[in-house]
Design a protein around this motif. Structure first.
Motif: not given
Length: 91
Positions: A47-49, A57-60, A66-68
């Motif tokens: 989901l887009d914040i 709260p969720g995972d960022d 960015k790594k991908e």
């Protein structure tokens, strides 16, 4: 006056279209990276914040995306005001 306004509107439309044309491949690459990270990490939903009004709260996943995409974070440069002055010899 009307011709000037029409010209201005036309120029704005062309600039907007050019920006969208340049942005589209970047947006597509980002979406592919998000989908890849979601699949690899076992996420069912991303989901887009900006589209969630209330939620836990969720995972960022930004660092994973960015790594991908091969984006490497550069360390923040220190400003001249925070650097320690060099010592000089003499009085």
């Amino acid at each position: 006056m009307q011709r000037v306004q029409n010209y201005n509107q036309e120029a704005q439309d062309k600039a907007k279209q050019a920006a969208q044309t340049k942005f589209a491949p970047i947006q597509q690459k980002a979406m592919e990276a998000i989908k890849s990270v979601a699949k690899k990490s076992g996420y069912a939903y991303i989901l887009d914040i900006n589209s969630v009004l209330v939620g836990p709260p969720g995972d960022d996943i930004l660092p994973l995306v960015k790594k991908e995409m091969g984006i490497v974070e550069k360390p923040a440069a220190t400003s001249p005001a925070t650097k320690t002055p060099a010592k000089t010899g003499g009085n």
